[in-house]
Design a protein around this motif. Structure first.
Motif, PDB file in Angstrom:
ATOM      1  N   GLU A 169       0.809  -1.209   0.000  1.00 53.56           N
ATOM      2  CA  GLU A 169       0.000   0.000   0.000  1.00 53.56           C
ATOM      3  C   GLU A 169       0.851   1.271   0.000  1.00 53.56           C
ATOM      4  OE1 GLU A 169      -3.202  -0.134  -0.361  1.00 53.56           O
ATOM      5  OE2 GLU A 169      -3.197  -2.323  -0.331  1.00 53.56           O
ATOM      6  N   ILE A 170       2.177   1.138  -0.064  1.00 57.81           N
ATOM      7  CA  ILE A 170       3.062   2.298  -0.030  1.00 57.81           C
ATOM      8  C   ILE A 170       3.122   2.936  -1.418  1.00 57.81           C
ATOM      9  CG2 ILE A 170       5.406   3.082   0.407  1.00 57.81           C
ATOM     10  CD1 ILE A 170       3.966   2.270   2.911  1.00 57.81           C
ATOM     11  N   ASP A 171       2.967   4.240  -1.465  1.00 52.85           N
ATOM     12  CA  ASP A 171       3.067   4.970  -2.725  1.00 52.85           C
ATOM     13  C   ASP A 171       4.519   5.380  -2.968  1.00 52.85           C
ATOM     14  OD1 ASP A 171       0.328   4.845  -3.223  1.00 52.85           O
ATOM     15  OD2 ASP A 171      -0.055   6.602  -1.961  1.00 52.85           O
ATOM     16  N   PRO A 172       4.903   5.587  -4.227  1.00 56.34           N
ATOM     17  CA  PRO A 172       6.286   6.011  -4.498  1.00 56.34           C
ATOM     18  C   PRO A 172       6.554   7.415  -3.975  1.00 56.34           C
ATOM     19  CG  PRO A 172       4.972   6.055  -6.504  1.00 56.34           C
ATOM     20  CD  PRO A 172       4.128   5.404  -5.451  1.00 56.34           C
ATOM     21  N   CYS A 173       7.829   7.686  -3.708  1.00 52.60           N
ATOM     22  CA  CYS A 173       8.215   9.028  -3.267  1.00 52.60           C
ATOM     23  C   CYS A 173       7.932  10.017  -4.391  1.00 52.60           C
ATOM     24  CB  CYS A 173       9.693   9.050  -2.895  1.00 52.60           C
ATOM     25  SG  CYS A 173      10.103   7.974  -1.490  1.00 52.60           S
ATOM     26  N   PRO A 174       7.373  11.181  -4.056  1.00 53.77           N
ATOM     27  CA  PRO A 174       6.940  12.099  -5.117  1.00 53.77           C
ATOM     28  C   PRO A 174       8.074  12.755  -5.867  1.00 53.77           C
ATOM     29  CG  PRO A 174       6.645  13.113  -2.974  1.00 53.77           C
ATOM     30  CD  PRO A 174       7.069  11.689  -2.721  1.00 53.77           C
ATOM     31  N   GLY A 175       9.259  12.851  -5.252  1.00 56.72           N
ATOM     32  CA  GLY A 175      10.360  13.539  -5.914  1.00 56.72           C
ATOM     33  C   GLY A 175      10.568  14.912  -5.330  1.00 56.72           C
ATOM     34  N   LEU A 176      11.841  15.316  -5.229  1.00 52.72           N
ATOM     35  CA  LEU A 176      12.182  16.618  -4.664  1.00 52.72           C
ATOM     36  C   LEU A 176      11.659  17.729  -5.563  1.00 52.72           C
ATOM     37  CD1 LEU A 176      13.771  17.921  -2.325  1.00 52.72           C
ATOM     38  CD2 LEU A 176      15.687  18.101  -3.883  1.00 52.72           C
ATOM     39  N   GLY A 177      10.989  18.692  -4.947  1.00 49.60           N
ATOM     40  CA  GLY A 177      10.449  19.804  -5.702  1.00 49.60           C
ATOM     41  C   GLY A 177       9.069  19.546  -6.272  1.00 49.60           C
ATOM     42  N   PHE A 178       8.650  18.274  -6.333  1.00 49.57           N
ATOM     43  CA  PHE A 178       7.311  17.953  -6.823  1.00 49.57           C
ATOM     44  C   PHE A 178       6.403  17.723  -5.623  1.00 49.57           C
ATOM     45  CE2 PHE A 178       4.107  14.701  -7.768  1.00 49.57           C
ATOM     46  CZ  PHE A 178       3.416  15.330  -8.784  1.00 49.57           C
ATOM     47  N   VAL A 179       5.376  18.498  -5.523  1.00 51.46           N
ATOM     48  CA  VAL A 179       4.411  18.377  -4.433  1.00 51.46           C
ATOM     49  C   VAL A 179       3.063  18.047  -5.059  1.00 51.46           C
ATOM     50  CG1 VAL A 179       3.322  19.516  -2.483  1.00 51.46           C
ATOM     51  CG2 VAL A 179       5.696  20.036  -3.054  1.00 51.46           C
ATOM     52  N   ALA A 180       2.634  16.814  -4.876  1.00 56.00           N
ATOM     53  CA  ALA A 180       1.358  16.404  -5.438  1.00 56.00           C
ATOM     54  C   ALA A 180       0.221  17.137  -4.736  1.00 56.00           C
ATOM     55  CB  ALA A 180       1.181  14.892  -5.300  1.00 56.00           C
ATOM     56  N   SER A 181      -0.825  17.438  -5.493  1.00 54.76           N
ATOM     57  CA  SER A 181      -1.978  18.123  -4.906  1.00 54.76           C
ATOM     58  C   SER A 181      -2.662  17.188  -3.917  1.00 54.76           C
ATOM     59  CB  SER A 181      -2.960  18.530  -6.007  1.00 54.76           C
ATOM     60  OG  SER A 181      -2.349  19.431  -6.912  1.00 54.76           O
ATOM     61  N   PRO A 182      -2.900  17.644  -2.707  1.00 56.00           N
ATOM     62  CA  PRO A 182      -3.570  16.784  -1.727  1.00 56.00           C
ATOM     63  C   PRO A 182      -5.007  16.541  -2.128  1.00 56.00           C
ATOM     64  CG  PRO A 182      -3.369  19.010  -0.864  1.00 56.00           C
ATOM     65  CD  PRO A 182      -2.605  18.982  -2.156  1.00 56.00           C
ATOM     66  N   PRO A 183      -5.597  15.446  -1.681  1.00 58.02           N
ATOM     67  CA  PRO A 183      -7.010  15.202  -1.997  1.00 58.02           C
ATOM     68  C   PRO A 183      -7.891  16.275  -1.372  1.00 58.02           C
ATOM     69  CG  PRO A 183      -6.195  13.641  -0.358  1.00 58.02           C
ATOM     70  CD  PRO A 183      -5.009  14.366  -0.876  1.00 58.02           C
ATOM     71  N   GLN A 184      -8.901  16.683  -2.097  1.00 56.43           N
ATOM     72  CA  GLN A 184      -9.799  17.724  -1.618  1.00 56.43           C
ATOM     73  C   GLN A 184     -10.776  17.132  -0.603  1.00 56.43           C
ATOM     74  OE1 GLN A 184     -11.649  19.582  -5.001  1.00 56.43           O
ATOM     75  NE2 GLN A 184      -9.855  20.805  -5.479  1.00 56.43           N
ATOM     76  N   LEU A 185     -10.864  17.799   0.543  1.00 61.53           N
ATOM     77  CA  LEU A 185     -11.729  17.341   1.626  1.00 61.53           C
ATOM     78  C   LEU A 185     -12.984  18.199   1.694  1.00 61.53           C
ATOM     79  CD1 LEU A 185      -9.120  16.771   4.483  1.00 61.53           C
ATOM     80  CD2 LEU A 185      -9.908  15.152   2.754  1.00 61.53           C
ATOM     81  N   GLN A 186     -14.036  17.603   2.162  1.00 65.23           N
ATOM     82  CA  GLN A 186     -15.277  18.323   2.433  1.00 65.23           C
ATOM     83  C   GLN A 186     -15.607  18.165   3.913  1.00 65.23           C
ATOM     84  OE1 GLN A 186     -17.279  20.226   0.132  1.00 65.23           O
ATOM     85  NE2 GLN A 186     -17.941  20.919   2.165  1.00 65.23           N
ATOM     86  N   TRP A 187     -15.474  19.263   4.664  1.00 66.61           N
ATOM     87  CA  TRP A 187     -15.813  19.265   6.080  1.00 66.61           C
ATOM     88  C   TRP A 187     -17.228  19.801   6.247  1.00 66.61           C
ATOM     89  CZ3 TRP A 187     -13.230  17.487  10.326  1.00 66.61           C
ATOM     90  CH2 TRP A 187     -11.899  17.104  10.132  1.00 66.61           C
ATOM     91  N   GLN A 188     -17.986  19.158   7.116  1.00 69.04           N
ATOM     92  CA  GLN A 188     -19.364  19.560   7.361  1.00 69.04           C
ATOM     93  C   GLN A 188     -19.667  19.478   8.846  1.00 69.04           C
ATOM     94  OE1 GLN A 188     -21.656  16.862   4.914  1.00 69.04           O
ATOM     95  NE2 GLN A 188     -21.537  18.202   3.122  1.00 69.04           N
ATOM     96  N   SER A 189     -20.654  20.267   9.256  1.00 66.35           N
ATOM     97  CA  SER A 189     -21.135  20.203  10.633  1.00 66.35           C
ATOM     98  C   SER A 189     -22.634  19.965  10.628  1.00 66.35           C
ATOM     99  CB  SER A 189     -20.813  21.505  11.381  1.00 66.35           C
ATOM    100  OG  SER A 189     -21.541  22.597  10.841  1.00 66.35           O
ATOM    101  N   LEU A 190     -23.101  19.242  11.627  1.00 72.12           N
ATOM    102  CA  LEU A 190     -24.519  18.935  11.758  1.00 72.12           C
ATOM    103  C   LEU A 190     -25.274  20.175  12.255  1.00 72.12           C
ATOM    104  CD1 LEU A 190     -26.797  16.779  11.781  1.00 72.12           C
ATOM    105  CD2 LEU A 190     -26.144  16.298  14.151  1.00 72.12           C
ATOM    106  N   THR A 191     -26.433  20.433  11.679  1.00 69.71           N
ATOM    107  CA  THR A 191     -27.256  21.581  12.057  1.00 69.71           C
ATOM    108  C   THR A 191     -28.562  21.091  12.674  1.00 69.71           C
ATOM    109  OG1 THR A 191     -28.519  21.800   9.996  1.00 69.71           O
ATOM    110  CG2 THR A 191     -26.293  22.731  10.029  1.00 69.71           C
ATOM    111  N   ASP A 192     -29.291  22.036  13.301  1.00 67.78           N
ATOM    112  CA  ASP A 192     -30.624  21.706  13.815  1.00 67.78           C
ATOM    113  C   ASP A 192     -31.717  22.266  12.907  1.00 67.78           C
ATOM    114  OD1 ASP A 192     -30.410  24.388  14.292  1.00 67.78           O
ATOM    115  OD2 ASP A 192     -30.905  24.279  16.432  1.00 67.78           O
ATOM    116  N   ARG A 193     -31.392  22.466  11.635  1.00 64.89           N
ATOM    117  CA  ARG A 193     -32.387  22.900  10.667  1.00 64.89           C
ATOM    118  C   ARG A 193     -33.416  21.789  10.445  1.00 64.89           C
ATOM    119  NH1 ARG A 193     -28.578  25.560   5.880  1.00 64.89           N
ATOM    120  NH2 ARG A 193     -27.485  27.098   7.194  1.00 64.89           N
TER     121      ARG A 193
END
Length: 716
Positions: free
Chosen positions: A223-247
């Protein structure tokens, strides 16, 4: 052919004495008594003896020459590294307490400096996962089946018609990793809990710091991914944070609002770090609605909590990846968290005045200077014509011109060096020089145990480190630097051969590494196929309290080695840094003890010898480098090791068995080229042999059901 050592003067004592005696007639013809009884001859022999000792030292290359080689080759001593730790803060102040960046925390006399600003609230969090499972069988588990049916009965008709999936609610417990990749919904649920002193009216719009500590993937090296390489920064996965409402409910399900991320050092929850999250500004968007208890966990309803946690529940947060991918394993999720390191930041300081000479050297007030990937981390300015102009730090002056405002820094000694006027500008007479902003400190002393950091230089705040601090190391010793010269000359800063990768990985700054191995043309995801251009480096940590017989590196160690090797590998090399893969082995020994020797003592010595012989880490193993990768475990080889123990007359038998995933297979254990031994069971007896690892041995079933009886204690 070995290189011959140069002999500058090979004259011996006898040759020196004869030469001195031969010169007597030239300088003093009246001296005719050349016998050993003459006092003058005694003095000449004394001079010859002293000259021979001087010539011996003259023919040796002194340590100062090695030091000069280091200076000429521009190989500085490696500076110290600072240990880092996650700090979890607590407070009872209703309005919270702002903890600025660079606030000091203490572990005894050791000082740690916070790296992230945090507002500590009287809050705690509980991470929850909905782990997928099969449908409950009414005959096998009628209680679980009844619980599921009760939830289905409580659901509105529209929700009850959807396809069903079942799950178990799991809580993340400290020091026990939880795999969020097995969730039914791909989410991490966070229950926000109130502690003593909380004023909930102050939470709208508040910023909370969430700390995450990642663990290795459950699948190991596959499950280990290869090293990205010096100077190369892969875009992190986009997260969706949410909070529960009382609507009011929407489509018979609760509503959630999106949250904004203020800062994230976890890179999308792919590594350990701190994530800063802003709560909704409207109080109703972070509140607990009235939920039927039978609906807890169904659909988008938050999961159920134990009663002791449900009583303190303030609100729910959840996060998922927009691309639908799942998260990895985490062993810690906390709130009011900040990162801290065993270091200090230097205040502005005056270094001196320029003198217009080439290669001017100035010393910083603090050393060693901690290395930083950002060369601009240290600010150095020179006053030119009444203006303070900033100089740029470089590794060398080879690309500098006459007017380049460059300087070099020896991080270990804290020395700043300017150019010679041809390569790099030199400060002129009277020009003032100042610096600030660099980090200094570090050392192996900063690797404190968990809960050791317990003081904060701020009123109303308590601190603790739930995990040990890691990454601290002392500055390189002079002896180590001298032995590093041949390797540095051979590698020239690049990892090409297998030995290059091993040596460079073992020298990762701040990483406590016991052993490294390089597997050329080895891809972890396809281990049976040779892959051109692929290099895998296997890493063992110096210690692992949870797995002393089979130490495993953590995700932080693998990431540090990966980043270090990225700076040295060729651009065409696909690099993996992987944990070791162990094959479980069991050994059973039956021996005959010589008369006059204690049976227990001999048994313990034989067990110790075999454990050390099969150990994966140096200084043990057949050759003192740990058990070699891919080497088979052969019974006669272990017999030879056991017979070396004094007191063993002979061996009745020695049996070896290996675990193939389902059962123990007796006989020689053949390892794959990427596997190493984990000795899981060893039995040493005096007499008849036993099957290794209890193979084929089952307990005898008692007659009837065993029931405990109370023990009646007699009172005096």
């Amino acid at each position: 052919m070995p290189l011959p050592s140069p002999i500058l003067d090979d004259r011996s004592y006898a040759q020196l004495a004869s030469e001195l005696k031969a010169r007597i007639p030239v300088y003093n013809p009246a001296w005719t008594d050349h016998n050993e009884s003459d006092p003058g001859i005694t003095l000449l022999e004394l001079f010859a003896f002293q000259a021979e000792n001087l010539l011996y030292r003259f023919n040796q290359i002194p340590e100062a020459t090695y030091l000069e080689f280091l200076r000429l080759l521009q190989i500085p001593l490696r500076p110290a590294q600072a240990a880092r730790a996650l700090l979890a803060l607590t407070t009872d102040k209703p309005a919270g307490v702002l903890v600025p960046q660079k606030t000091l925390a203490r572990a005894g006399k050791l000082e740690f400096q916070t790296l992230t600003e945090v507002t500590a609230w009287p809050l705690s969090v509980q991470a929850v996962a909905r782990i997928a499972t099969s449908a409950p069988d009414p005959e096998v588990d009628p209680e679980a089946h009844a619980y599921a049916e009760r939830t289905l009965d409580a659901l509105p008709e529209a929700l009850a018609e959807r396809p069903r999936s079942y799950f178990e609610t799991r809580l993340l417990v400290e020091n026990e990793a939880l795999d969020f990749g097995e969730t039914v919904d791909g989410m991490i649920w966070l229950a926000v809990l109130a502690e003593d002193g909380l004023d909930a009216t102050r939470l709208p719009g508040a910023i909370v710091n969430l700390g995450f500590e990642a663990e290795l993937p459950a699948g190991g090296m596959a499950e280990i991914d290869p090293c990205p390489g010096l100077g190369f920064v892969a875009s992190p996965p986009q997260l969706q944070w949410q909070s529960l409402t009382d609507r009011p409910l929407s489509n018979d399900e609760p509503q959630y609002v999106s949250l904004s991320v203020v800062g994230d050092s976890t890179r999308g929850l792919t590594q350990s770090g701190v994530l800063r999250l802003q709560l909704p500004r409207v109080a109703s968007d972070f509140a607990m609605p009235d939920i039927d208890p039978d609906l807890a966990g169904a659909g988008n309803y938050p999961p159920a909590l134990p009663d002791e946690l449900a009583e303190k529940l303030v609100g729910w947060l959840r996060v998922f990846r927009r691309d639908g991918s799942s998260f990895g394993r985490f062993k810690l999720v906390t709130i009011n968290t900040t990162e801290a390191e065993h270091a200090r930041t230097a205040a502005p300081q005056f270094l001196g005045n320029g003198n217009g000479q080439p290669v001017q050297v100035f010393r910083l007030a603090h050393a060693p200077v901690l290395p930083d990937n950002d060369l601009d981390a240290i600010v150095l300015e020179v006053e030119e014509g009444g203006q303070w102009l900033r100089y740029t730090r470089v590794d060398d002056f080879f690309a500098s011109t006459r007017e380049s405002r460059h300087f070099m820094l020896d991080a270990e000694s804290g020395l700043v060096r300017f150019g010679d006027g041809l390569r790099g500008r030199m400060p002129q007479w009277g020009e003032r020089i100042r610096s600030w902003g660099y980090r200094w400190g570090g050392g192996v002393a900063g690797n404190v145990a968990k809960e050791a950091i317990n003081k904060m230089d701020l009123a109303g705040i308590k601190a603790r480190n739930p995990l040990p601090a890691q990454g601290g190391s002392d500055a390189e010793a002079l002896e180590a630097a001298l032995t590093r010269i041949p390797g540095e000359l051979r590698r020239r800063g690049r990892a090409v051969t297998a030995d290059d990768f091993k040596e460079i990985a073992a020298a990762t700054p701040g990483a406590l590494i016991a052993r490294t191995e390089c597997l050329p043309r080895f891809a972890p995801k396809t281990p049976q196929i040779e892959a051109a251009g692929v290099v895998s480096v296997m890493v063992w940590p110096l210690a692992d309290a949870l797995h002393p017989n089979a130490p495993m590196p953590d995700a932080a160690l693998l990431r540090a080695v990966c980043q270090w090797l990225d700076a040295h590998r060729l651009v065409t090399t696909e690099l993996y840094v992987i944990p070791p893969t162990y094959r479980q082995v069991a050994v059973s020994v039956a021996l005959k003890v010589k008369p006059g020797y204690g049976i227990e003592a001999v048994r313990r010595w034989v067990e110790l010898v075999l454990r050390q012989y099969l150990a994966p880490l140096p200084p043990y193993g057949p050759e003192g480098q740990g058990w070699p990768l891919g080497r088979r475990v052969y019974g006669p080889e272990l017999e030879a090791a056991a017979l070396q123990v004094e007191g063993v007359e002979y061996l009745e038998a020695l049996e070896v068995a290996g675990w193939d995933g389902d059962s123990w297979v007796p006989g020689t254990v053949v390892l794959e080229r990427y596997e190493v031994v984990e000795l899981t069971a060893i039995t040493v007896v005096d007499g008849l042999p036993l099957p290794p690892a209890g193979e084929g041995v089952v307990p005898v079933e008692p007659d009837g059901l065993p029931l405990p009886l109370p023990v009646i204690r007699e009172e005096c």
